[in-house]
Scaffold this motif. Structure first.
Motif, PDB file in Angstrom:
ATOM      1  N   TYR A   1      -2.123  -1.245   7.672  1.00  0.00           N
ATOM      2  CA  TYR A   1      -1.410  -1.348   6.394  1.00  0.00           C
ATOM      3  C   TYR A   1      -0.189  -2.243   6.559  1.00  0.00           C
ATOM      4  CZ  TYR A   1      -4.289   2.582   4.895  1.00  0.00           C
ATOM      5  OH  TYR A   1      -5.349   3.393   4.576  1.00  0.00           O
ATOM      6  N   GLY A   2       0.030  -3.122   5.588  1.00  0.00           N
ATOM      7  CA  GLY A   2       1.186  -4.005   5.641  1.00  0.00           C
ATOM      8  C   GLY A   2       2.460  -3.283   5.234  1.00  0.00           C
TER       9      GLY A   2
ATOM     10  N   ASN B   1      -0.432  -5.608   1.545  1.00  0.00           N
ATOM     11  CA  ASN B   1      -1.609  -5.339   2.365  1.00  0.00           C
ATOM     12  C   ASN B   1      -2.509  -6.571   2.443  1.00  0.00           C
ATOM     13  OD1 ASN B   1      -1.590  -2.493   3.256  1.00  0.00           O
ATOM     14  ND2 ASN B   1      -1.414  -2.099   1.076  1.00  0.00           N
ATOM     15  N   ARG B   2      -3.043  -6.832   3.652  1.00  0.00           N
ATOM     16  CA  ARG B   2      -3.976  -7.945   3.834  1.00  0.00           C
ATOM     17  C   ARG B   2      -5.406  -7.545   3.480  1.00  0.00           C
ATOM     18  NH1 ARG B   2      -6.636 -11.643   6.987  1.00  0.00           N
ATOM     19  NH2 ARG B   2      -7.278 -10.195   8.611  1.00  0.00           N
TER      20      ARG B   2
ATOM     21  N   GLY C   1      -4.598  -1.061  -1.068  1.00  0.00           N
ATOM     22  CA  GLY C   1      -4.707  -1.205   0.371  1.00  0.00           C
ATOM     23  C   GLY C   1      -5.666  -0.293   1.122  1.00  0.00           C
TER      24      GLY C   1
ATOM     25  N   ASP D   1      -6.860  -0.244   5.632  1.00  0.00           N
ATOM     26  CA  ASP D   1      -6.308  -0.817   6.869  1.00  0.00           C
ATOM     27  C   ASP D   1      -7.220  -1.818   7.556  1.00  0.00           C
ATOM     28  OD1 ASP D   1      -8.193   0.779   8.114  1.00  0.00           O
ATOM     29  OD2 ASP D   1      -6.754   2.160   9.037  1.00  0.00           O
TER      30      ASP D   1
END
Length: 429
Positions: A160-161, A165-166, A375, A377
């Motif tokens: 998680y950013g 989030n990516r 999000g 992970d």
């Protein structure tokens, strides 16, 4: 908060850098394919409570606005840093446009004496199926375009950013015209959970701004249980004030009177059935009746157990908040942003019901085809991963995964940036 006045600089025969008004920026975001709530005036109004300054940079071509972003400036240990959340809104495949946008961002940063600018473009690097398997080819062209202009990529991270989030999970609602069609699009287990919740007296409603303490209490308890930082009541009030009717704080509540009445009726019906089967068996015992009696007897025992549990829940009150979620509207999508649930009421499946109600009323009924669960992970092959429960919950709604391009940093003051990078490396040792 400071905002610069219009500052036009012609950079080529095609493009010009312009400082646009907040209203122009917001209107552009509402219609751009990369537009999102993070790049909106609503989010600016939320962030102004902690940011030091904002700038709105745009690029025009023949008078028309073709790229834009909002930049939040915040003080750090080595000076100001700029942040562009899920932006800039710019076609990265148009080299000239991205170069001009980058130049505009750099000029803005220099005016604010910033060390660097960090951005998270709202661009998909790799489409993936629900299980995380690649679907199509990665967008290496956009990655190379940013890097060629001096942006430094933070890498293909998982987890998680801290800010953006990516990895996100989304569901395409195209062609789903009503509640039954939406329900059928979920996997069997999630369908069962939603229907079960409805049958147990759970109802979803929207909270008013004066009721956000209900939301905050559930979110804070969930944050403590799952070891993440809660936002707090003041943040949620600021969010509601900033986004107005585009934000929806929803709560799923257990109505104990409905649940008790339903369970009592089911218990009584099962009791009558068991008594009838027992009478038949006493009169003429058969294997078939014995089997039915055993099955219905177990059902009756389960119903009695649920009634006893309901009596315990009734000690908490007549209407029990079981789960809460915050949803944000943008013309491109509806985003499921924050949520929480009460562990004690987990058997009521309230979290699944909230998702169904939000998709139905905020998307399907309004013709919005994209529902963004936000999000995950990005870890799909570890059953013991901390984020596994969140992933499996979202997978139950049968969507797909988007792996975004990720984080980029544009050094502006190279001396201070170099010192900052060195300091970070030393602190990590």
């Amino acid at each position: 908060m400071t905002m610069d006045k219009t500052d036009k600089t012609e950079t080529s025969m095609t493009y010009e850098i312009v400082t646009i008004t907040p209203e122009e920026f917001d209107e552009f975001s509402m219609h751009h394919p990369q537009g999102n709530f993070q790049q909106s005036l609503g989010m600016v109004n939320v962030a102004k409570h902690h940011a030091d300054a904002f700038d709105f940079v745009g690029v025009r071509r023949e008078g028309a606005l073709v790229a834009a972003c909002s930049i939040a400036y915040e003080r750090g240990g080595f000076g100001e840093r700029g942040y562009i959340w899920l932006g800039p809104l710019c076609d990265a495949h148009d080299e000239g446009l991205l170069a001009t946008m980058t130049d505009g961002i750099r000029r803005s940063a220099r005016r604010h004496h910033a060390v660097s600018v960090i951005c998270w473009p709202n661009l998909v690097y790799q489409q993936r199926d629900s299980q995380g398997e690649p679907d199509g080819t990665p967008d290496d062209a956009s990655l190379k375009a940013y890097e060629s202009l001096g942006w430094r990529h933070a890498g293909f991270t998982r987890g998680y950013g801290a800010v953006v989030n990516r990895w996100v999970y989304v569901k395409d609602l195209t062609g789903l015209g009503d509640g039954p069609a939406l329900m059928k699009s979920f996997d069997k287990r999630t369908q069962w959970s939603v229907k079960r919740s409805l049958s147990m007296g759970v109802r979803v409603r929207e909270l008013g701004i004066d009721e956000l303490d209900v939301f905050e209490k559930i979110e804070t308890a969930t944050a403590e249980r799952r070891h993440f930082r809660g936002r707090g009541l003041e943040y949620f009030r600021q969010f509601k004030q900033a986004f107005g009717d585009k934000s929806h704080f929803m709560v799923a509540e257990i109505h104990l009177d409905e649940y008790l009445a339903d369970m009592t009726a089911k218990r009584d019906a099962l009791k009558a059935k068991v008594e009838g089967l027992q009478a038949k068996y006493d009169e003429r015992p058969t294997t078939r009746i014995e089997r039915q009696l055993g099955e219905e007897g177990r059902n009756l025992a389960a119903a009695e157990k649920r009634l006893a549990e309901a009596a315990e829940f009734a000690k908490d009150g007549d209407v029990l908040p079981a789960a809460a979620s915050l949803f944000v509207e943008h013309p491109n999508e509806v985003v499921y942003l924050f949520s929480g649930s009460v562990e004690r009421y987990k058997p009521f499946y309230a979290s699944a019901l909230i998702q169904y109600e939000a998709m139905l009323h905020l998307c399907v009924e309004r013709g919005v085809n994209r529902y963004n669960f936000y999000g995950i992970d990005g870890i799909f092959d570890d059953p013991d991963d901390e984020g596994r429960g969140v992933l499996e919950f979202k997978q139950g709604f049968n969507g797909n995964v988007e792996e975004l391009l990720g984080e980029f940093t544009l050094p502006v003051d190279k001396l201070r940036f170099g010192v900052s990078e060195l300091a970070h490396k030393v602190l990590k040792r």
